[in-house]
Design a protein around this motif. Structure first.
Motif, PDB file in Angstrom:
ATOM      1  N   MET A 140       0.885  -0.730   0.259  1.00 24.03           N
ATOM      2  CA  MET A 140      -0.012   0.189   0.011  1.00 24.03           C
ATOM      3  C   MET A 140       0.781   1.876  -0.248  1.00 24.03           C
ATOM      4  O   MET A 140       2.312   1.483   0.359  1.00 24.03           O
ATOM      5  N   ARG A 141       0.339   2.537  -0.662  1.00 24.63           N
ATOM      6  CA  ARG A 141       1.069   3.713  -0.697  1.00 24.63           C
ATOM      7  C   ARG A 141       0.451   3.570   0.656  1.00 24.63           C
ATOM      8  O   ARG A 141       0.013   4.016   1.228  1.00 24.63           O
ATOM      9  N   TRP A 142       2.204   4.595   1.457  1.00 23.95           N
ATOM     10  CA  TRP A 142       2.388   5.097   2.886  1.00 23.95           C
ATOM     11  C   TRP A 142       0.415   5.937   3.083  1.00 23.95           C
ATOM     12  O   TRP A 142       0.142   5.414   4.273  1.00 23.95           O
ATOM     13  N   GLU A 143       0.469   6.770   2.064  1.00 22.57           N
ATOM     14  CA  GLU A 143      -0.946   7.657   2.603  1.00 22.57           C
ATOM     15  C   GLU A 143      -2.111   6.581   2.717  1.00 22.57           C
ATOM     16  O   GLU A 143      -3.085   6.707   3.983  1.00 22.57           O
ATOM     17  N   ALA A 144      -2.616   5.013   1.824  1.00 28.86           N
ATOM     18  CA  ALA A 144      -2.939   5.287   1.942  1.00 28.86           C
ATOM     19  C   ALA A 144      -3.396   4.211   2.866  1.00 28.86           C
ATOM     20  O   ALA A 144      -4.324   3.738   3.844  1.00 28.86           O
ATOM     21  N   ALA A 145      -2.457   3.437   3.732  1.00 26.26           N
ATOM     22  CA  ALA A 145      -1.655   2.780   4.989  1.00 26.26           C
ATOM     23  C   ALA A 145      -2.013   3.351   5.971  1.00 26.26           C
ATOM     24  O   ALA A 145      -3.448   2.387   7.223  1.00 26.26           O
ATOM     25  N   VAL A 146      -1.939   4.571   5.739  1.00 30.72           N
ATOM     26  CA  VAL A 146      -2.140   5.564   7.162  1.00 30.72           C
ATOM     27  C   VAL A 146      -3.608   5.320   6.876  1.00 30.72           C
ATOM     28  O   VAL A 146      -4.884   5.641   8.337  1.00 30.72           O
ATOM     29  N   ASP A 147      -4.762   6.227   5.720  1.00 27.38           N
ATOM     30  CA  ASP A 147      -5.673   6.365   6.189  1.00 27.38           C
ATOM     31  C   ASP A 147      -6.680   5.190   6.458  1.00 27.38           C
ATOM     32  O   ASP A 147      -7.703   4.884   7.451  1.00 27.38           O
ATOM     33  N   ALA A 148      -6.241   3.897   6.616  1.00 22.52           N
ATOM     34  CA  ALA A 148      -6.612   2.338   6.651  1.00 22.52           C
ATOM     35  C   ALA A 148      -5.919   2.170   8.125  1.00 22.52           C
ATOM     36  O   ALA A 148      -7.822   1.659   9.121  1.00 22.52           O
ATOM     37  N   VAL A 149      -5.332   2.780   9.032  1.00 23.63           N
ATOM     38  CA  VAL A 149      -5.159   2.557   9.918  1.00 23.63           C
ATOM     39  C   VAL A 149      -6.165   3.935  10.813  1.00 23.63           C
ATOM     40  O   VAL A 149      -7.194   3.352  11.914  1.00 23.63           O
ATOM     41  N   MET A 150      -6.221   4.836  10.287  1.00 26.29           N
ATOM     42  CA  MET A 150      -7.883   5.871  10.938  1.00 26.29           C
ATOM     43  C   MET A 150      -8.191   5.962  10.530  1.00 26.29           C
ATOM     44  O   MET A 150      -9.506   6.282  12.163  1.00 26.29           O
ATOM     45  N   ARG A 151      -9.066   5.007   9.622  1.00 29.72           N
ATOM     46  CA  ARG A 151     -10.576   4.192   9.775  1.00 29.72           C
ATOM     47  C   ARG A 151     -10.976   3.789  10.554  1.00 29.72           C
ATOM     48  O   ARG A 151     -11.759   3.794  11.361  1.00 29.72           O
TER      49      ARG A 151
END
Length: 180
Positions: A140-151
């Motif tokens: 995953m791109r780092w932005e998508a990974a952070v978004d998944a964790v934040m969701r």
């Protein structure tokens, strides 16, 4: 800039006369553990609050638990499969990340649930490991990974932790170094 406010729940005087406390309002993302979503093969990966590990905690459903830091939650040693993710002696975060990713990947490949918890750095530590795993093992791109964790757990503190975010961005750009 995002400003978060807390709403105080109004309690009627009649409610105070009842035998138990008034019902708590459930806010999404404040559960004791939350599943990472939006990533193929990650439906068994959870970020857990250390509260889940207290007496009779809901974490007992997990056979595989990874703790960020040596200060592990109550009852940690009683789980059948555990991994303690420690910083390197010099404080570096990614030096021992490969072993943590191996632990998570192997458990998920066997179809078992994995809980990530952090008592040492608050939930941001567990969120860092989850995001790093998504970047390194699920491409995953780092932005998508952070978004998944934040969701999964919006109040986990990952985005507010400058050191963790710096390392997440580094992993997204460079992957894990050979020396790690």
């Amino acid at each position: 800039q995002v400003i978060r406010t807390r709403r105080a729940a109004m309690v009627q005087l009649e409610e105070l006369e009842e035998d138990g406390p008034p019902a708590a309002e459930v806010v999404t993302g404040t559960e004791v553990f939350a599943r990472i979503q939006g990533c193929e093969g990650c439906d068994r990966l959870y970020i857990a609050s250390e509260v889940a590990f207290g007496d009779g905690g809901k974490a007992n459903a997990f056979a595989h638990v990874l703790s960020f830091g040596a200060d592990t939650p109550d009852g940690f040693a009683s789980f059948p499969h555990t991994h303690v993710y420690l910083r390197a002696e010099n404080g570096a975060l990614i030096t021992k990340l490969r072993a943590a990713c191996d632990f998570i990947r192997d458990a998920l490949a066997r179809g078992v649930d994995v809980a990530l918890v952090s008592k040492e750095e608050g939930e941001a530590g567990a969120a860092f490991v989850a995001a790093a795993f998504l970047i390194l093992e699920r491409s995953m791109r780092w932005e998508a990974a952070v978004d998944a964790v934040m969701r999964a757990r919006p109040l986990n503190g990952l985005k507010d932790h400058a050191e963790f975010m710096k390392n997440v961005r580094f992993l997204g750009r460079n992957g894990i170094p050979d020396w790690a």
